[in-house]
Scaffold this motif. Structure first.
Motif: not given
Length: 565
Positions: A181-189, A224-234
């Motif tokens: 997905a993308k972050m709604a605020d930054t549009r980062d993946y 979702i919390t940070d505990d559910d996030i696998l990866e951010r960004g590039p």
């Protein structure tokens, strides 16, 4: 023996547990029987019995959990994963698909940076969970740049996920769905995991009329919390593409398994049926159809086995697998279509009947090369390797047979996905030059003429930006690399010269077909037309060789396997 035979499964395994998983899988399907498999397939029944088998035998826990996260004998071993793909697809894509899309769902987890999720996932594998990969979307398909699912920050490490995904295998029952997905605020993946049984997760429907569940799903302010996030960004982007590198390799093995089962059934039917007072297999055209199908199927497996060696031996300085891997996804699956068409030409109306397995294979095989635009997307990627493949070789240590019991750790640290045009390959002549078989010699001449075309009349700027034109060039590059790895596989399989030469009989015909397609492109210059026409050559016939392959390889499969009723 090149082809899988469940009645005589003598494949080498480095440990007893791996061997037992494969034998028990065969036993599960044979005990289920053809009638029950066909009944479930006709009724579009999801394969809960197979999922239970996977749980009871700890298949995902053993085969798809990298070392360090599960039991002591768990590892990600592409050799045995290919084996499981071939066996499960032998009995139908319905079963292979549950395994395949679970692998897609698991890979972003193992590629990611969230160690807590990795350990939780290992436990889910031990509990018998299946998994899903939330990538495609309804309006965009394979256009992953246009992802619309969003993760909305709420502060304090909390988020709400909103959006839908489409074509999500196992989306009905997945213990974890890895969502791109993308972050709604930054549009980062971003990559994060959800559970299909959460009240904010909606499994909308099965979008196909099949036993396997290919879901449309929707997340309605899923917490979702940070505990559910696998990866951010590039790195999320890289992990998404590297997941595909790891897992879509299985598509070729799906084709190999389906075609092998269909081949046994077609041979048994034709060899025991008489028309016009002759056994069907006595007709010359039937012998030709069967022999061509067998040679193509043997080539599919020989190439894929060797491509697996390059995947397992890859490292940051050797990324040759990024050419061979998409070829297993694309080339091998399309060869499977050709095999099925040849077999169907033999058994004709029998292929439509509702009792034989052939009905399943003929229906399911065309799905494989068309998943997510597999052919065109991967061919566009392959063209990037053309200059270095033909004109800028590099010296590498020889890649050995990789059937050793090791964890393929590099697959989960492949790194950035850019720079494909810089990857170099070993000189393909190292495989071709020592082989002086008649049809291989003709094929080598065709390769030389293609290189002359590229040097003397390369694509102009307009052609270089024309995907249709590049695809025509890519077909020929693909064929050259295909033949190269087939030849290399002779070091590890007992493949006699006559079989290799008969395989290249078909490859010469394919080369000529692709050369003719290139010749007919309307943007060609006169020089391009003249040079492309020179590549069109016939194979060298040899009736003795043909009859030998027919008797010792093809017709010899009569009665070797039929599924328990």
């Amino acid at each position: 023996m090149i082809l899988l035979n469940p009645r005589n499964h003598v494949r080498k395994y480095p440990d007893e547990k791996s061997r037992q998983i494969m034998l028990k899988t065969i036993e599960f399907f044979e005990n289920k029987g053809l009638k029950k498999i066909k009944q479930d397939w006709h009724q579009k029944t999801f394969n809960y019995d197979f999922v239970q088998f996977l749980k009871e035998n700890q298949v995902f826990a053993t085969l798809m959990t990298p070392s360090g996260y599960g039991a002591a004998d768990s590892r990600w071993d592409n050799y045995r994963n290919c084996e499981f793909s071939e066996i499960s697809s032998f009995y139908g894509i319905t079963y292979w698909y549950t395994w395949q899309v679970s692998m897609l769902g698991l890979a972003p987890i193992w590629l990611g940076s969230n160690e807590a999720v990795k350990h939780k996932t290992a436990k889910r594998c031990q509990e018998g969970g299946i998994f899903a990969f939330g990538l495609s979307e309804k309006e965009h398909g394979a256009d992953i740049y246009s992802t619309e699912m969003m993760l909305h920050p709420q502060g304090g490490g909390r988020y709400l996920a909103r959006g839908g995904k489409y074509y999500i295998g196992n989306g009905n029952e997945a213990a974890l769905v890895s969502n791109f997905a993308k972050m709604a605020d930054t549009r980062d993946y971003v990559f994060f995991v959800v559970n299909s049984k959460h009240p904010r997760y909606e499994c909308v429907r099965n979008v196909v009329n099949e036993s396997n569940y290919v879901a449309e799903i929707a997340l309605h302010d899923y917490p979702i919390t940070d505990d559910d996030i696998l990866e951010r960004g590039p790195k999320s982007w890289d992990d998404m593409l590297n997941t595909i590198n790891i897992c879509k390799f299985n598509l070729g093995w799906g084709a190999i398994g389906l075609c092998t089962h269909a081949f046994y059934e077609a041979m048994n039917h034709a060899a025991n049926r008489k028309v016009y007072s002759k056994t069907v297999t006595d007709f010359s055209h039937v012998k030709k159809l069967f022999t061509d199908a067998y040679c193509r199927l043997a080539a599919m497996k020989l190439f894929s086995e060797r491509a697996s060696d390059y995947m397992r031996s890859a490292n940051e300085n050797d990324r040759r697998y990024l050419l061979y891997n998409p070829m297993v996804k694309m080339k091998v699956t399309r060869e499977g279509e050709d095999v099925m068409n040849l077999l169907h030409d033999v058994i004709a109306a029998k292929g439509f009947e509702n009792e034989p397995f052939f009905e399943i294979a003929k229906h399911e095989l065309p799905m494989l090369p068309k998943l997510e635009g597999t052919v065109h997307v991967n061919m566009a990627l392959i063209v990037k390797f053309m200059a270095n493949y033909f004109f800028n070789p590099k010296t590498y240590p020889e890649v050995p047979r990789r059937d050793d019991p090791s964890n393929d750790a590099f697959l989960f640290k492949q790194g950035p996905t850019r720079g494909l045009g810089k990857i170099q390959f070993h000189d393909y002549n190292l495989a071709y030059d020592p082989l002086n078989l008649p049809n291989v010699q003709v094929f080598k001449e065709q390769i030389k003429l293609f290189k002359d075309f590229l040097l003397q009349a390369p694509p102009n700027e307009t052609q270089a930006n024309d995907i249709d034109y590049l695809l025509a060039l890519g077909e020929i590059l693909t064929l050259v690399a295909y033949g190269q790895l087939i030849i290399e596989s002779r070091k590890f399989y007992e493949v006699e010269d006559d079989l290799v030469d008969e395989i290249f009989d078909g490859m010469i015909r394919d080369f000529s077909k692709y050369a003719l397609s290139l010749h007919m492109k309307p943007s060609n210059s006169e020089k391009q037309r003249a040079l492309s026409l020179k590549m069109i050559k016939p194979p060298i016939p040899n009736q003795r060789r043909f009859e030998k392959i027919w008797e010792t390889h093809v017709y010899a499969l009569k009665g070797q396997y039929s599924m328990n009723p």
